[in-house]
Enzyme design. Structure first.
Site, PDB file in Angstrom:
ATOM      1  N   SER A   1      52.171  13.793  18.046  1.00  0.00           N
ATOM      2  CA  SER A   1      52.420  15.230  17.904  1.00  0.00           C
ATOM      3  C   SER A   1      51.540  15.989  18.886  1.00  0.00           C
ATOM      4  O   SER A   1      50.348  15.703  19.003  1.00  0.00           O
ATOM      5  CB  SER A   1      52.095  15.696  16.489  1.00  0.00           C
ATOM      6  OG  SER A   1      52.043  17.110  16.490  1.00  0.00           O
TER       7      SER A   1
ATOM      8  N   GLY B   1      67.196  15.269  20.697  1.00  0.00           N
ATOM      9  CA  GLY B   1      68.352  15.971  21.235  1.00  0.00           C
ATOM     10  C   GLY B   1      69.702  15.388  20.892  1.00  0.00           C
ATOM     11  O   GLY B   1      70.665  15.571  21.639  1.00  0.00           O
TER      12      GLY B   1
ATOM     13  N   ASN C   1      52.022   8.222  13.473  1.00  0.00           N
ATOM     14  CA  ASN C   1      52.305   9.327  14.396  1.00  0.00           C
ATOM     15  C   ASN C   1      51.071   9.620  15.249  1.00  0.00           C
ATOM     16  O   ASN C   1      50.113  10.226  14.786  1.00  0.00           O
ATOM     17  CB  ASN C   1      52.726  10.572  13.609  1.00  0.00           C
ATOM     18  CG  ASN C   1      53.082  11.732  14.520  1.00  0.00           C
ATOM     19  OD1 ASN C   1      53.100  11.585  15.745  1.00  0.00           O
ATOM     20  ND2 ASN C   1      53.357  12.881  13.930  1.00  0.00           N
TER      21      ASN C   1
ATOM     22  N   ASN D   1      50.606  18.975  18.520  1.00  0.00           N
ATOM     23  CA  ASN D   1      50.009  20.140  17.863  1.00  0.00           C
ATOM     24  C   ASN D   1      48.738  19.851  17.081  1.00  0.00           C
ATOM     25  O   ASN D   1      48.245  20.700  16.351  1.00  0.00           O
ATOM     26  CB  ASN D   1      51.052  20.794  16.949  1.00  0.00           C
ATOM     27  CG  ASN D   1      52.304  21.162  17.724  1.00  0.00           C
ATOM     28  OD1 ASN D   1      52.209  21.782  18.785  1.00  0.00           O
ATOM     29  ND2 ASN D   1      53.456  20.739  17.238  1.00  0.00           N
ATOM     30  N   THR D   2      48.222  18.639  17.185  1.00  0.00           N
ATOM     31  CA  THR D   2      46.933  18.307  16.566  1.00  0.00           C
ATOM     32  C   THR D   2      46.010  17.882  17.697  1.00  0.00           C
ATOM     33  O   THR D   2      46.343  16.967  18.462  1.00  0.00           O
ATOM     34  CB  THR D   2      47.107  17.175  15.528  1.00  0.00           C
ATOM     35  OG1 THR D   2      47.923  17.672  14.468  1.00  0.00           O
ATOM     36  CG2 THR D   2      45.779  16.703  14.962  1.00  0.00           C
TER      37      THR D   2
ATOM     38  N   PHE E   1      51.290  19.983  11.308  1.00  0.00           N
ATOM     39  CA  PHE E   1      51.282  19.185  10.067  1.00  0.00           C
ATOM     40  C   PHE E   1      50.937  19.970   8.796  1.00  0.00           C
ATOM     41  O   PHE E   1      50.039  19.556   8.034  1.00  0.00           O
ATOM     42  CB  PHE E   1      50.298  18.007  10.160  1.00  0.00           C
ATOM     43  CG  PHE E   1      50.549  17.025  11.262  1.00  0.00           C
ATOM     44  CD1 PHE E   1      51.812  16.836  11.806  1.00  0.00           C
ATOM     45  CD2 PHE E   1      49.495  16.247  11.750  1.00  0.00           C
ATOM     46  CE1 PHE E   1      52.021  15.901  12.823  1.00  0.00           C
ATOM     47  CE2 PHE E   1      49.696  15.320  12.757  1.00  0.00           C
ATOM     48  CZ  PHE E   1      50.956  15.153  13.300  1.00  0.00           C
TER      49      PHE E   1
ATOM     50  N   ASN F   1      58.745  11.755  20.214  1.00  0.00           N
ATOM     51  CA  ASN F   1      58.341  13.017  19.588  1.00  0.00           C
ATOM     52  C   ASN F   1      58.783  14.167  20.514  1.00  0.00           C
ATOM     53  O   ASN F   1      59.487  13.946  21.491  1.00  0.00           O
ATOM     54  CB  ASN F   1      56.815  13.009  19.378  1.00  0.00           C
ATOM     55  CG  ASN F   1      56.427  13.784  18.126  1.00  0.00           C
ATOM     56  OD1 ASN F   1      56.923  14.897  17.921  1.00  0.00           O
ATOM     57  ND2 ASN F   1      55.563  13.220  17.300  1.00  0.00           N
TER      58      ASN F   1
ATOM     59  N   LYS G   1      55.194   6.014  16.590  1.00  0.00           N
ATOM     60  CA  LYS G   1      55.999   7.087  17.204  1.00  0.00           C
ATOM     61  C   LYS G   1      55.301   7.600  18.445  1.00  0.00           C
ATOM     62  O   LYS G   1      54.152   8.032  18.383  1.00  0.00           O
ATOM     63  CB  LYS G   1      56.196   8.224  16.202  1.00  0.00           C
ATOM     64  CG  LYS G   1      57.074   9.335  16.747  1.00  0.00           C
ATOM     65  CD  LYS G   1      57.663  10.154  15.639  1.00  0.00           C
ATOM     66  CE  LYS G   1      58.521  11.269  16.174  1.00  0.00           C
ATOM     67  NZ  LYS G   1      59.142  12.031  15.093  1.00  0.00           N
TER      68      LYS G   1
ATOM     69  N   GLY H   1      65.444  19.116  20.660  1.00  0.00           N
ATOM     70  CA  GLY H   1      66.844  19.523  20.780  1.00  0.00           C
ATOM     71  C   GLY H   1      67.433  19.168  22.131  1.00  0.00           C
ATOM     72  O   GLY H   1      66.898  18.332  22.874  1.00  0.00           O
TER      73      GLY H   1
ATOM     74  N   ASN I   1      58.101  23.990  18.379  1.00  0.00           N
ATOM     75  CA  ASN I   1      57.274  24.115  17.181  1.00  0.00           C
ATOM     76  C   ASN I   1      55.831  23.755  17.481  1.00  0.00           C
ATOM     77  O   ASN I   1      55.538  22.895  18.306  1.00  0.00           O
ATOM     78  CB  ASN I   1      57.844  23.265  16.035  1.00  0.00           C
ATOM     79  CG  ASN I   1      57.257  21.867  15.985  1.00  0.00           C
ATOM     80  OD1 ASN I   1      56.155  21.648  15.465  1.00  0.00           O
ATOM     81  ND2 ASN I   1      57.961  20.898  16.571  1.00  0.00           N
TER      82      ASN I   1
HETATM   83  C1  LIG Z   1      59.971  21.889  13.301  1.00  0.00           C
HETATM   84  C2  LIG Z   1      59.674  20.477  13.660  1.00  0.00           C
HETATM   85  C3  LIG Z   1      58.668  19.801  12.991  1.00  0.00           C
HETATM   86  C4  LIG Z   1      58.382  18.481  13.326  1.00  0.00           C
HETATM   87  N1  LIG Z   1      57.406  17.823  12.634  1.00  0.00           N
HETATM   88  C5  LIG Z   1      57.167  16.514  12.909  1.00  0.00           C
HETATM   89  C6  LIG Z   1      56.214  15.802  12.156  1.00  0.00           C
HETATM   90  O1  LIG Z   1      55.602  16.311  11.224  1.00  0.00           O
HETATM   91  N2  LIG Z   1      55.983  14.504  12.494  1.00  0.00           N
HETATM   92  C7  LIG Z   1      56.667  13.868  13.506  1.00  0.00           C
HETATM   93  O2  LIG Z   1      56.429  12.673  13.750  1.00  0.00           O
HETATM   94  N3  LIG Z   1      57.601  14.532  14.215  1.00  0.00           N
HETATM   95  C8  LIG Z   1      57.863  15.819  13.937  1.00  0.00           C
HETATM   96  N4  LIG Z   1      58.809  16.486  14.658  1.00  0.00           N
HETATM   97  C9  LIG Z   1      59.513  15.781  15.769  1.00  0.00           C
HETATM   98  C10 LIG Z   1      60.844  15.220  15.321  1.00  0.00           C
HETATM   99  O3  LIG Z   1      60.689  14.234  14.334  1.00  0.00           O
HETATM  100  C11 LIG Z   1      61.583  14.607  16.527  1.00  0.00           C
HETATM  101  O4  LIG Z   1      60.816  13.528  17.036  1.00  0.00           O
HETATM  102  C12 LIG Z   1      61.816  15.607  17.649  1.00  0.00           C
HETATM  103  O5  LIG Z   1      62.096  16.891  17.137  1.00  0.00           O
HETATM  104  C13 LIG Z   1      62.963  15.197  18.566  1.00  0.00           C
HETATM  105  O6  LIG Z   1      64.172  15.087  17.843  1.00  0.00           O
HETATM  106  P1  LIG Z   1      65.272  16.264  17.743  1.00  0.00           P
HETATM  107  O7  LIG Z   1      65.517  16.753  19.137  1.00  0.00           O
HETATM  108  O8  LIG Z   1      66.467  15.632  17.102  1.00  0.00           O
HETATM  109  O9  LIG Z   1      64.677  17.337  16.889  1.00  0.00           O
HETATM  110  C14 LIG Z   1      59.121  17.817  14.350  1.00  0.00           C
HETATM  111  C15 LIG Z   1      60.139  18.503  15.013  1.00  0.00           C
HETATM  112  C16 LIG Z   1      60.425  19.812  14.680  1.00  0.00           C
HETATM  113  C17 LIG Z   1      61.544  20.527  15.402  1.00  0.00           C
END
Ligand SMILES: Cc1cc2nc3c(=O)[nH]c(=O)nc-3n(C[C@H](O)[C@H](O)[C@H](O)COP(=O)(O)O)c2cc1C
Length: 336
Positions: free
Chosen positions: A177, A293, A174, A179-180, A117, A242, A213, A264, A113
């Site tokens: 991320s 994951g 946070n 993406n910012t 935000f 993250n 985070k 994942g 992704n």
């Molecule tokens: C579509 C998407 C959007 C996410 N948006 C945020 C976010 O806004 N803020 C944040 O701290 N983490 C965000 N994450 C990260 C998740 O909170 C998590 O840290 C990361 O996906 C790893 O966990 P997972 O493998 O169970 O998804 C996002 C993840 C995904 C897949």
């Protein structure tokens, strides 16, 4: 076969972002119907735990990003989560990056992704947190607007913090991320010290836990520095991790070149390794939330063994549905 498995092919036939929204709305509708006819699904009980002054009904939580605007707290609470982290929210509403910005790597049980935000802004989101009926723990994940210059990042965090400090049970900062632009520069020691000093002053006498985070892409030296800072600044908890910008876990995948954060299955090893290292570095003095994951009760158990006090899921929920939460809670209950 559970109902989510039946519905998944239809959801996955939609574009990735639409399917997330439709999935959450369907759960919301289903729960309302169940409540109307008095048929609410029973959630297995698991052992409660107290961490950084908060009582968690169980150790499994929803990671940030799944309920960015705090629209589904009660629905998600009905799935059995012990805590829900909403956001990331920013001071002003913003649309996020251009679409497409969310990609499903189904064969890898992964997502990439670059949402950036998208959210309705801290004012609206905080008022939704205030209206929740869910009795579990709600964390507010806060960060900065895309248009904010790097030297004003701390101000954005403070603006969000002031608005949520009386309504959220904990606040997650946070800084990780991908993406910012420049956000990950906030892992820098001087910037973090300044940010924490201001947040702690804003918190005053209030017992509001502040968690941080972090990124899975820190090298050993950076991770050790983060651990030292967390101890020094008395951060209540570290959320690790993250998404990753690395692609070494999915070599040659046709979608590997999509920019953004990978989550994942391919993230699990890196996230668990980060948790193990952090636990060695901070001992028992800082709580650790393991995320990345978790797609099964076995993954959950391995993340706990790595040293996580609490565990969060996001991508696992997309692939496994609410049965994942039930499976984890059942395992916990058998253990208790
Ligand atoms: C579509 C998407 C959007 C996410 N948006 C945020 C976010 O806004 N803020 C944040 O701290 N983490 C965000 N994450 C990260 C998740 O909170 C998590 O840290 C990361 O996906 C790893 O966990 P997972 O493998 O169970 O998804 C996002 C993840 C995904 C897949």
């Amino acid at each position: 076969m559970n109902s989510y498995r039946l519905a998944r092919p239809f959801l996955f036939a939609l574009d990735t972002e639409t399917s997330h929204a439709v999935g959450l709305r369907s759960f919301q509708l289903l729960r309302t119907l169940q409540q109307c006819v008095g048929l609410e699904g029973r959630v297995p009980e698991a052992s409660p735990v107290e961490l950084f002054g908060l009582k968690f009904a169980n150790r499994i939580g929803l990671a940030a990003g799944a309920d960015k605007n705090a629209q589904y707290i009660d629905t998600l609470g009905g799935m059995g989560f012990g805590f829900i982290e909403v956001g990331t929210m920013t001071p002003l509403p913003q649309p996020g990056r251009d679409k497409p910005r969310l990609f499903r790597l189904q064969d890898q049980q992964a997502l990439i992704n670059r949402m950036g935000f998208p959210n309705e802004g801290v004012e609206i989101i905080a008022s939704r947190i205030e209206r929740r009926t869910y009795s579990g723990i709600v964390g507010a994940n806060i960060s900065v607007n895309a248009a904010t210059p790097v030297e004003r990042f701390t101000d954005d965090f403070v603006t969000c913090f002031r608005r949520v400090r009386d309504t959220a049970d904990y606040v997650a900062i946070n800084i990780s991320s991908p993406n910012t632009k420049n956000l990950r520069d906030m892992h820098d020691e001087a910037r973090l010290r300044e940010l924490f000093t201001r947040l702690v002053a804003e918190r005053g006498q209030k017992a509001l836990p502040i968690l941080m985070k972090i990124s899975p892409d820190l090298d050993e030296h950076q991770l050790a520095e983060m651990a030292r800072l967390a101890l020094d600044l008395r951060v209540d908890g570290l959320i690790a991790t993250n998404t990753t910008v690395g692609r070494s876990a999915i070599p040659n995948h046709p979608q590997a070149s999509e920019a953004g954060g990978l989550s994942g299955r391919p993230l699990f090893a890196l996230a668990a390794q980060t948790v193990t290292r952090l636990r060695t570095l901070v001992g028992s003095r800082v709580a650790i939330v393991g995320v990345g994951g978790i797609l099964s009760a076995d993954d959950y158990a391995r993340m706990r063994d790595a040293g996580a006090d609490l565990v969060q899921v996001y991508t696992g929920l997309v692939y496994q549905g609410p049965a994942l939460v039930r499976e984890i809670l059942q395992r916990e209950r058998r253990k208790a």
